[in-house]
Design an enzyme around this catalytic site. Structure first.
Site, PDB file in Angstrom:
ATOM      1  N   CYS A 126       0.809  -1.224   0.000  1.00 31.95           N
ATOM      2  CA  CYS A 126       0.000   0.000   0.000  1.00 31.95           C
ATOM      3  C   CYS A 126       0.836   1.264   0.000  1.00 31.95           C
ATOM      4  CB  CYS A 126      -0.961  -0.001   1.175  1.00 31.95           C
ATOM      5  SG  CYS A 126      -2.202  -1.286   1.001  1.00 31.95           S
TER       6      CYS A 126
ATOM      7  N   HIS B 293      -3.235   7.360   2.245  1.00 37.46           N
ATOM      8  CA  HIS B 293      -3.643   6.056   1.703  1.00 37.46           C
ATOM      9  C   HIS B 293      -5.015   5.721   2.261  1.00 37.46           C
ATOM     10  CE1 HIS B 293      -3.806   1.936   0.601  1.00 37.46           C
ATOM     11  NE2 HIS B 293      -3.678   1.479   1.835  1.00 37.46           N
TER      12      HIS B 293
ATOM     13  N   ASN C  35     -10.108   0.193  -0.787  1.00 38.67           N
ATOM     14  CA  ASN C  35      -8.651   0.218  -0.762  1.00 38.67           C
ATOM     15  C   ASN C  35      -8.123  -0.324  -2.099  1.00 38.67           C
ATOM     16  OD1 ASN C  35      -5.926  -0.135  -0.314  1.00 38.67           O
ATOM     17  ND2 ASN C  35      -6.158  -1.170   1.658  1.00 38.67           N
TER      18      ASN C  35
HETATM   19  O1  UT7 Z   1      -3.898  -1.004   3.276  1.00 38.30           O
HETATM   20  C1  UT7 Z   1      -2.989  -1.845   3.896  1.00 38.30           C
HETATM   21  C2  UT7 Z   1      -3.068  -1.730   5.363  1.00 38.30           C
HETATM   22  N1  UT7 Z   1      -4.294  -2.256   5.861  1.00 38.30           N
HETATM   23  C3  UT7 Z   1      -4.956  -1.606   6.784  1.00 38.30           C
HETATM   24  O2  UT7 Z   1      -4.550  -0.530   7.151  1.00 38.30           O
HETATM   25  C4  UT7 Z   1      -6.157  -2.252   7.395  1.00 38.30           C
HETATM   26  C5  UT7 Z   1      -6.067  -2.198   8.887  1.00 38.30           C
HETATM   27  N2  UT7 Z   1      -7.143  -2.876   9.573  1.00 38.30           N
HETATM   28  C6  UT7 Z   1      -8.421  -2.429   9.530  1.00 38.30           C
HETATM   29  O3  UT7 Z   1      -8.729  -1.484   8.846  1.00 38.30           O
HETATM   30  C7  UT7 Z   1      -9.419  -3.089  10.446  1.00 38.30           C
HETATM   31  O4  UT7 Z   1      -8.749  -3.949  11.325  1.00 38.30           O
HETATM   32  C8  UT7 Z   1     -10.525  -3.893   9.687  1.00 38.30           C
HETATM   33  C9  UT7 Z   1     -11.432  -2.936   8.952  1.00 38.30           C
HETATM   34  C10 UT7 Z   1      -9.879  -4.859   8.708  1.00 38.30           C
HETATM   35  C11 UT7 Z   1     -11.353  -4.660  10.691  1.00 38.30           C
HETATM   36  O5  UT7 Z   1     -11.916  -3.773  11.631  1.00 38.30           O
HETATM   37  P1  UT7 Z   1     -11.779  -4.052  13.199  1.00 38.30           P
HETATM   38  O6  UT7 Z   1     -12.494  -2.969  13.872  1.00 38.30           O
HETATM   39  O7  UT7 Z   1     -10.332  -4.235  13.497  1.00 38.30           O
HETATM   40  O8  UT7 Z   1     -12.610  -5.368  13.366  1.00 38.30           O
HETATM   41  P2  UT7 Z   1     -12.143  -6.812  13.883  1.00 38.30           P
HETATM   42  O9  UT7 Z   1     -11.296  -7.473  12.851  1.00 38.30           O
HETATM   43  O10 UT7 Z   1     -11.604  -6.693  15.258  1.00 38.30           O
HETATM   44  O11 UT7 Z   1     -13.548  -7.533  13.929  1.00 38.30           O
HETATM   45  C12 UT7 Z   1     -14.593  -7.153  14.829  1.00 38.30           C
HETATM   46  C13 UT7 Z   1     -15.764  -8.094  14.665  1.00 38.30           C
HETATM   47  C14 UT7 Z   1     -15.379  -9.562  14.687  1.00 38.30           C
HETATM   48  O12 UT7 Z   1     -16.433 -10.272  15.300  1.00 38.30           O
HETATM   49  P3  UT7 Z   1     -16.326 -10.714  16.836  1.00 38.30           P
HETATM   50  O13 UT7 Z   1     -15.107 -11.580  16.921  1.00 38.30           O
HETATM   51  O14 UT7 Z   1     -16.194  -9.439  17.602  1.00 38.30           O
HETATM   52  O15 UT7 Z   1     -17.607 -11.433  17.040  1.00 38.30           O
HETATM   53  C15 UT7 Z   1     -15.305  -9.935  13.241  1.00 38.30           C
HETATM   54  O16 UT7 Z   1     -15.533 -11.302  13.010  1.00 38.30           O
HETATM   55  O17 UT7 Z   1     -16.357  -7.870  13.362  1.00 38.30           O
HETATM   56  C16 UT7 Z   1     -16.427  -9.117  12.664  1.00 38.30           C
HETATM   57  N3  UT7 Z   1     -16.276  -8.843  11.243  1.00 38.30           N
HETATM   58  C17 UT7 Z   1     -17.285  -8.514  10.445  1.00 38.30           C
HETATM   59  N4  UT7 Z   1     -18.616  -8.369  10.671  1.00 38.30           N
HETATM   60  C18 UT7 Z   1     -19.379  -7.999   9.626  1.00 38.30           C
HETATM   61  C19 UT7 Z   1     -15.123  -8.852  10.519  1.00 38.30           C
HETATM   62  N5  UT7 Z   1     -15.398  -8.530   9.247  1.00 38.30           N
HETATM   63  C20 UT7 Z   1     -16.731  -8.309   9.167  1.00 38.30           C
HETATM   64  C21 UT7 Z   1     -17.587  -7.949   8.125  1.00 38.30           C
HETATM   65  N6  UT7 Z   1     -18.901  -7.789   8.397  1.00 38.30           N
HETATM   66  N7  UT7 Z   1     -17.146  -7.717   6.864  1.00 38.30           N
END
Ligand code: UT7
Length: 327
Positions: A114, A254, A284
């Protein structure tokens, strides 16, 4: 010392729009989750047999040549940042040159996930500063849909396809790309990667069955590093160039997650009205996010505007570039 300036920008996204509503029908997700956690509403997807990142990169470069009144023969070098090259080899930059009629000049790819566009911009700048070349094109192009697992809700909502390109030429005194910082740390390699398809795990039935040809991301780990490093590197480039929130016209971040962008802007003391944002439209697009921002906001930019470009991504890689807009 002679500086390089961005003297034109153009972008391209494919026609097909993949909305949050359509994703709701594909995986267990919902518009509310995607919007509140990432800021994304829709992304563009490149459809069509045999079309790769070069197709979008070539569209962006064709538009760039037309709007800057340059013939392909006038270009001295083309660099393409991508993590989704058409082939393992030859380079996507070679293919883009071929498609747009740029012949017999150097062209190569840069892979810094990225942060790829900022890396490629930094490299391209050196050829102008040294006086070796007069016109260098830097492209960021990624067909993320090619490596996205549309059964994995944690990644498939994030990515989109697109390309952007800028022209670099010698800058008028006081304008152009003033400073650049690029960094990497292999500590991130297992948090965000495509495991197979390279030399460590060449393609096999097993790698396909294990879904190792798709992007894997440990989102929360990447999030923590991204927030810290994107903000730190932006603050560092501001400090060493005597910039404060007030005299930065635009943050050009980004576009991975609106929450990471907000945290970076906050740390820099920059209000949301001065933050380029198009993640809601494109998701992204990896190496294409920053040039697509510049393209979308081009009409609002004024000569002399101070821009801070900042990125964070797989590797980990990150960086920031300070630009005094030249037109
Ligand atoms: O560009 C390269 C660099 N990449 C980045 O900068 C991305 C960095 N990371 C992020 O932007 C975030 O971590 C994400 C957007 C990928 C995820 O957001 P988060 O707030 O960190 O969520 P999480 O992974 O901690 O997930 C929270 C909950 C989980 O459920 P439980 O375990 O709390 O029951 C996930 O299973 O949300 C669930 N979840 C979803 N629910 C609905 C994960 N993906 C989804 C989804 N829809 N698409």
């Amino acid at each position: 010392m002679m500086k390089a300036a961005i003297t034109g920008v153009h972008g391209y996204v494919p026609d097909y729009v993949l909305t949050n509503a359509e994703l709701e029908r594909m995986v267990d997700t919902n518009d509310e989750w995607i919007t509140s956690r990432t800021g994304i509403k829709e992304r563009h997807i490149l459809k069509g047999e045999g079309k790769g990142s070069s197709h979008m990169g070539a569209e962006a470069v064709r538009g760039l040549l037309a709007k800057t009144n340059n013939a392909p023969e006038e270009i001295d070098l083309l660099i393409c940042a991508t993590v989704t090259p058409d082939y393992v080899f030859p380079a996507t930059a070679n293919l883009i040159c071929d498609m747009v009629g740029i012949r017999n000049v150097g062209s190569f790819d840069i892979q810094a996930a990225c942060s790829g566009f900022l890396y490629a911009l930094t490299v391209g700048t050196q050829f102008i500063e040294s006086g070796k070349y007069k016109k260098v094109i830097v492209v960021g192009a990624d067909k993320m849909s090619a490596i996205t697992d549309y059964t994995d809700r944690t990644t498939c909502v994030l990515f989109g396809d697109g390309a952007g390109a800028v022209l670099l030429e010698a800058a008028e005194e006081g304008f152009g790309i003033i400073d650049s910082i690029i960094r990497s740390d292999g500590v991130g390699q297992y948090h965000l990667f495509q495991k197979a398809g390279g030399s460590r795990y060449p393609p096999s039935h097993e790698t396909v069955e294990k879904r190792w040809h798709y992007v894997y991301q440990d989102g929360p780990s990447v999030f923590k590093f991204a927030v810290k490093n994107m903000a730190d590197v932006s603050a560092e480039i501001m400090q060493r160039n005597g910039l404060e929130g007030d005299n930065v016209a635009w943050l050009v971040p980004h576009q991975a997650n609106k929450r990471i962008i907000d945290a970076t802007a906050n740390r820099m003391g920059i209000g949301s009205d001065k933050v380029m944002l198009n993640i809601h439209k494109y998701g992204n697009t990896t190496a294409a996010t920053i040039p697509l921002c510049l393209f979308d906001y081009e009409s609002q930019l004024k000569k002399g505007d101070n821009l801070v470009l900042a990125a964070f991504g797989g590797g980990f890689t990150w960086g920031a570039v300070y630009v005094r807009w030249a037109y």
